[in-house]
Design a protein around this motif. Sequence first.
Motif, mmCIF file in Angstrom:
data_model
loop_
_atom_site.group_PDB
_atom_site.id
_atom_site.type_symbol
_atom_site.label_atom_id
_atom_site.label_comp_id
_atom_site.label_asym_id
_atom_site.label_seq_id
_atom_site.Cartn_x
_atom_site.Cartn_y
_atom_site.Cartn_z
ATOM 1 N N TRP A 82 0.673 -1.082 0.013
ATOM 2 C CA TRP A 82 0.054 -0.191 -0.020
ATOM 3 C C TRP A 82 0.762 1.159 -0.052
ATOM 4 O O TRP A 82 0.705 2.097 -0.795
ATOM 5 N N MET A 83 2.066 1.398 0.880
ATOM 6 C CA MET A 83 2.753 2.172 0.969
ATOM 7 C C MET A 83 3.677 2.410 -0.407
ATOM 8 O O MET A 83 3.654 3.658 -0.868
ATOM 9 N N VAL A 84 4.104 1.514 -0.999
ATOM 10 C CA VAL A 84 5.312 1.587 -2.111
ATOM 11 C C VAL A 84 4.457 2.155 -3.196
ATOM 12 O O VAL A 84 4.911 3.068 -3.834
ATOM 13 N N ILE A 85 3.014 1.682 -3.304
ATOM 14 C CA ILE A 85 2.117 2.097 -4.598
ATOM 15 C C ILE A 85 2.039 3.759 -4.653
ATOM 16 O O ILE A 85 2.092 4.292 -5.653
ATOM 17 N N GLY A 86 1.956 4.153 -3.297
ATOM 18 C CA GLY A 86 1.689 5.388 -3.286
ATOM 19 C C GLY A 86 3.009 6.336 -3.026
ATOM 20 O O GLY A 86 3.161 7.683 -3.590
ATOM 21 N N ILE A 87 3.886 5.787 -2.678
ATOM 22 C CA ILE A 87 5.191 6.649 -2.270
ATOM 23 C C ILE A 87 6.161 6.751 -3.607
ATOM 24 O O ILE A 87 6.927 7.645 -3.724
ATOM 25 N N SER A 88 5.769 5.717 -4.866
ATOM 26 C CA SER A 88 6.703 5.622 -6.037
ATOM 27 C C SER A 88 6.431 6.990 -6.841
ATOM 28 O O SER A 88 7.174 7.767 -7.134
ATOM 29 N N PRO A 89 5.036 7.407 -7.096
ATOM 30 C CA PRO A 89 4.740 8.557 -7.726
ATOM 31 C C PRO A 89 5.128 9.588 -6.874
ATOM 32 O O PRO A 89 5.468 10.888 -7.544
ATOM 33 N N TRP A 90 5.272 9.817 -5.413
ATOM 34 C CA TRP A 90 5.594 10.775 -4.532
ATOM 35 C C TRP A 90 6.967 11.065 -4.987
ATOM 36 O O TRP A 90 7.454 12.452 -4.768
ATOM 37 N N PHE A 91 7.860 10.264 -4.789
ATOM 38 C CA PHE A 91 9.312 10.316 -4.996
ATOM 39 C C PHE A 91 9.533 11.059 -6.257
ATOM 40 O O PHE A 91 10.326 12.107 -6.291
ATOM 41 N N PHE A 92 8.909 10.749 -7.296
ATOM 42 C CA PHE A 92 9.054 11.098 -8.596
ATOM 43 C C PHE A 92 8.367 12.733 -8.642
ATOM 44 O O PHE A 92 9.114 13.722 -9.087
ATOM 45 N N MET A 93 7.465 12.882 -8.010
ATOM 46 C CA MET A 93 6.613 14.333 -8.142
ATOM 47 C C MET A 93 7.586 15.285 -7.313
ATOM 48 O O MET A 93 7.785 16.440 -7.548
ATOM 49 N N ASN A 94 8.150 14.836 -6.082
ATOM 50 C CA ASN A 94 8.810 15.796 -5.313
ATOM 51 C C ASN A 94 9.992 15.989 -6.099
ATOM 52 O O ASN A 94 10.256 17.158 -5.979
ATOM 53 N N HIS A 115 12.835 28.936 -3.632
ATOM 54 C CA HIS A 115 13.416 27.616 -3.680
ATOM 55 C C HIS A 115 13.510 26.993 -2.445
ATOM 56 O O HIS A 115 12.977 25.892 -2.151
ATOM 57 N N ILE A 116 13.839 27.757 -1.438
ATOM 58 C CA ILE A 116 14.179 27.063 -0.045
ATOM 59 C C ILE A 116 12.835 27.025 0.723
ATOM 60 O O ILE A 116 12.482 25.952 1.419
ATOM 61 N N LEU A 117 11.881 27.985 0.346
ATOM 62 C CA LEU A 117 10.540 27.751 1.032
ATOM 63 C C LEU A 117 9.657 26.736 0.279
ATOM 64 O O LEU A 117 8.858 25.684 0.982
ATOM 65 N N LEU A 118 9.939 26.487 -1.097
ATOM 66 C CA LEU A 118 9.352 25.277 -1.730
ATOM 67 C C LEU A 118 9.953 24.134 -1.166
ATOM 68 O O LEU A 118 8.907 23.094 -0.889
ATOM 69 N N GLN A 119 10.946 23.886 -0.739
ATOM 70 C CA GLN A 119 11.475 22.562 -0.223
ATOM 71 C C GLN A 119 11.028 22.284 1.235
ATOM 72 O O GLN A 119 10.605 21.246 1.380
ATOM 73 N N SER A 120 10.685 23.457 1.958
ATOM 74 C CA SER A 120 10.184 23.103 3.343
ATOM 75 C C SER A 120 8.400 22.734 2.987
ATOM 76 O O SER A 120 8.108 22.030 3.655
ATOM 77 N N LEU A 121 7.841 23.465 2.000
ATOM 78 C CA LEU A 121 6.408 22.924 1.610
ATOM 79 C C LEU A 121 6.385 21.641 0.995
ATOM 80 O O LEU A 121 5.404 20.732 1.430
ATOM 81 N N MET A 122 7.457 21.271 0.595
ATOM 82 C CA MET A 122 7.264 19.809 0.131
ATOM 83 C C MET A 122 7.514 18.649 0.856
ATOM 84 O O MET A 122 6.846 17.851 0.960
ATOM 85 N N ARG A 123 8.207 19.065 2.151
ATOM 86 C CA ARG A 123 8.181 18.320 3.175
ATOM 87 C C ARG A 123 6.996 18.225 3.756
ATOM 88 O O ARG A 123 6.723 16.915 4.508
ATOM 89 N N MET A 124 6.477 19.301 4.081
ATOM 90 C CA MET A 124 4.943 19.287 4.757
ATOM 91 C C MET A 124 4.030 18.350 3.951
ATOM 92 O O MET A 124 3.070 17.648 4.647
ATOM 93 N N LEU A 125 4.040 18.738 2.690
ATOM 94 C CA LEU A 125 3.079 18.091 1.732
ATOM 95 C C LEU A 125 3.342 16.439 1.718
ATOM 96 O O LEU A 125 2.213 15.850 1.360
ATOM 97 N N PHE A 126 4.500 15.920 1.843
ATOM 98 C CA PHE A 126 4.821 14.606 1.957
ATOM 99 C C PHE A 126 3.872 13.828 2.947
ATOM 100 O O PHE A 126 3.240 12.788 2.779
ATOM 101 N N TYR A 127 3.635 14.264 4.099
ATOM 102 C CA TYR A 127 2.771 14.042 5.231
ATOM 103 C C TYR A 127 1.223 14.352 4.783
ATOM 104 O O TYR A 127 0.309 13.835 5.689
#
Length: 255
Positions: free
Chosen positions: A59-71, A164-176
């Motif tokens: 379940w996790m791997v199916i969802g995390i694969s597109p997330w790694f790419f999108m991030n 870009h620094i702000l975007l990095q922080s935002l992507m970390r938050m969006l991960f969860y």
Amino acid sequence: MGIILRISRYEDQASYQSHYLGLMWEYLYPLIQIAIYWLVFGVGLKHGKPLQGIGYLPWMVIGISPWFFMNRATLDASKSIFQRVNMVAKMKFPISALPTIKVVSNLSSFWTMMVFSIFIGLLNGVYPKVSWFQWIYYFFAMICLLVALGVLNSCISVLVRDYHILLQSLMRMLFYMSGVLFNFVTTSFPAPFVHLLELNPYYYIVSGFRESFIGTGWFWQRPVMTLEFWSFVFIVLLVGSHLHFKFRSRFVDLI
């Protein structure tokens, strides 16, 4: 399109040419992260309990694969103009293609992760079904989202150096907040909060890939989310294109 593919292959090779394992890090890094998340969340917190009828690992791997790419594609595309504008300014090359090159250059690792996801799924009883064809739609939607965000973010990163620094922080938050590690629908989150999380376009893609491979629904069964997603993509592309055409002649001076 041919130029984009050739440059993306070159960037793949150039990124890791000074590393002993080279392009292997494209695949080793996400696999190491998957192992950590599975041990912490799957074994530690959930004690191996299944989600949506399958084990937590597939379940996790199916969802995390597109997330790694999108991030990675989102962050790489956001700095694409800043990194290459001096080079392309000396030749005839469409600057607007730079974010797309970054998106395409990350596709090789995405395909590898998807094959890995299917392999893990097969080992855990997730077998091919008609709904698997739905991934084609979500793959197209994902590419459209990343190209639109790439055009917008790459332009803003030139105009505002801290973006870009702000975007990095935002992507970390969006991960969860994208449903990568948790199923918001089956947890104790209140319904209004769940709907707010569903506005996240990354959640739409992650949950869509899961629905496709697990076989729990079709994209036309959630018309409101689909309309919200494509409206977001259209608005972002419209704003990003406007900013790009307005400031592209000044990119070199701004950098």
